[in-house]
Design a protein around this motif. Sequence first.
Motif, mmCIF file in Angstrom:
data_model
loop_
_atom_site.group_PDB
_atom_site.id
_atom_site.type_symbol
_atom_site.label_atom_id
_atom_site.label_comp_id
_atom_site.label_asym_id
_atom_site.label_seq_id
_atom_site.Cartn_x
_atom_site.Cartn_y
_atom_site.Cartn_z
ATOM 1 N N ILE A 132 0.875 -1.057 0.088
ATOM 2 C CA ILE A 132 -0.082 -0.034 -0.029
ATOM 3 C C ILE A 132 0.903 1.369 0.247
ATOM 4 N N LEU A 133 2.018 1.379 0.899
ATOM 5 C CA LEU A 133 2.761 2.436 0.790
ATOM 6 C C LEU A 133 3.527 2.581 -0.556
ATOM 7 N N GLU A 134 4.018 1.453 -1.199
ATOM 8 C CA GLU A 134 4.518 1.538 -2.410
ATOM 9 C C GLU A 134 3.673 2.241 -3.346
ATOM 10 N N GLY A 135 2.356 1.948 -3.226
ATOM 11 C CA GLY A 135 1.295 2.591 -4.300
ATOM 12 C C GLY A 135 1.050 4.085 -4.034
ATOM 13 N N GLU A 136 1.044 4.353 -2.555
ATOM 14 C CA GLU A 136 0.981 5.757 -2.301
ATOM 15 C C GLU A 136 2.109 6.572 -2.968
ATOM 16 N N GLN A 137 3.450 5.838 -2.763
ATOM 17 C CA GLN A 137 4.470 6.685 -3.321
ATOM 18 C C GLN A 137 4.517 6.694 -5.012
ATOM 19 N N LEU A 138 4.056 5.781 -5.562
ATOM 20 C CA LEU A 138 3.905 5.967 -7.008
ATOM 21 C C LEU A 138 3.013 7.063 -7.335
ATOM 22 N N ALA A 139 1.769 7.158 -6.362
ATOM 23 C CA ALA A 139 0.961 8.140 -6.980
ATOM 24 C C ALA A 139 1.567 9.736 -6.467
ATOM 25 N N LEU A 140 2.269 9.675 -5.362
ATOM 26 C CA LEU A 140 2.728 11.045 -5.009
ATOM 27 C C LEU A 140 3.914 11.518 -5.748
ATOM 28 N N ASN A 141 4.539 10.606 -6.413
ATOM 29 C CA ASN A 141 5.840 10.827 -7.385
ATOM 30 C C ASN A 141 5.141 11.065 -8.938
ATOM 31 N N ALA A 142 4.092 10.986 -9.162
ATOM 32 C CA ALA A 142 3.560 11.211 -10.647
ATOM 33 C C ALA A 142 3.833 12.564 -11.127
ATOM 34 N N ASP A 143 3.626 12.746 -12.329
ATOM 35 C CA ASP A 143 3.910 14.016 -13.008
ATOM 36 C C ASP A 143 2.729 14.790 -12.718
ATOM 37 N N PHE A 144 1.714 14.814 -11.824
ATOM 38 C CA PHE A 144 0.565 15.587 -11.631
ATOM 39 C C PHE A 144 0.372 15.628 -10.203
ATOM 40 N N PRO A 145 -0.327 16.604 -9.525
ATOM 41 C CA PRO A 145 -0.647 16.629 -8.091
ATOM 42 C C PRO A 145 -1.220 15.275 -7.802
ATOM 43 N N ALA A 146 -1.200 15.131 -6.568
ATOM 44 C CA ALA A 146 -1.756 13.870 -6.159
ATOM 45 C C ALA A 146 -2.089 13.946 -4.465
ATOM 46 N N THR A 147 -3.106 13.058 -4.296
ATOM 47 C CA THR A 147 -3.654 13.439 -2.749
ATOM 48 C C THR A 147 -3.798 11.774 -2.452
ATOM 49 N N VAL A 148 -3.295 11.554 -1.358
ATOM 50 C CA VAL A 148 -3.565 10.080 -0.594
ATOM 51 C C VAL A 148 -4.724 10.177 0.627
ATOM 52 N N VAL A 149 -5.677 9.381 0.486
ATOM 53 C CA VAL A 149 -6.572 9.324 1.267
ATOM 54 C C VAL A 149 -6.493 7.957 2.249
#
Length: 273
Positions: A132-149
Amino acid sequence: MAKVLIAGCGDIGSRLGSQLSDAGHQVYGIRRNTDLLPEGIHPIAADLHQDNLDLPNDLDYVFYMASAGKYNDFAYYQAYVAGMKNLLNALAGQPIKRLFFTSSTSVFSQSEGEWVTEDSPAEEHNFSSKRILEGEQLALNADFPATVVRFGGIYGPGRTHIIDQVLKGKAQCMEDVYSNRIHTDDCVGVLSHLMNLATPDTLYIAVDNQPTLSCEVYEWLAEQLSVGTIEHAEPTENSRLMRSNKRLSNARLRATGYEFIYPTYQEGYASLI
């Protein structure tokens, strides 16, 4: 109005999609079996585990809401890591305003009943939290803004395990163990609310206003359902290691102006019984 993609459009994703569609947004939903999608959501029959996703152009918002079908490392890797990578590859070059990644408060391993906020450490304490944390980091390191809930324990229509256990006389609670929960209607409400914020933060804990001792919840339900006493158990050392015991703060979420439909377990469970 916005053009929205919900990747992993299951129960909560479908509820969210319907609400956004009713509000006038153009909503697309990725699901293997699109026959289960409600009207108002444009179906995309696809498997997030495959790398050949064909997506609409000019998307504004994306919700990644996949979940693991089984409790093993491979299933969690597929759901939270491989699926996220495939989606990001398919979104390359799109002017996404924000990606929302639905996560779990299980990544917090605190177990002494302490208060936990978004600033508290999360760690890879088992395979599920690692993925789950790996997935969060992929989202947060994307080329556009991201928010983890990070959602707490979700309950609501079709998610009535505790009520069912109490009714069957099989309920057992652990003494002095805190639990944190959120109703499905508030899961949808939170995500819709955050999408409409101009500049949401990168991380939110999504739970209701009242972390509660598990035995209190079980006893209250037993009283409401006119069921006999609940069996209490003292946590063993092994169960302490296995079970979560923390009080999650939703202060950051509430500071954005979100008002809970079901602010405590009492309102939420009362709506179900």
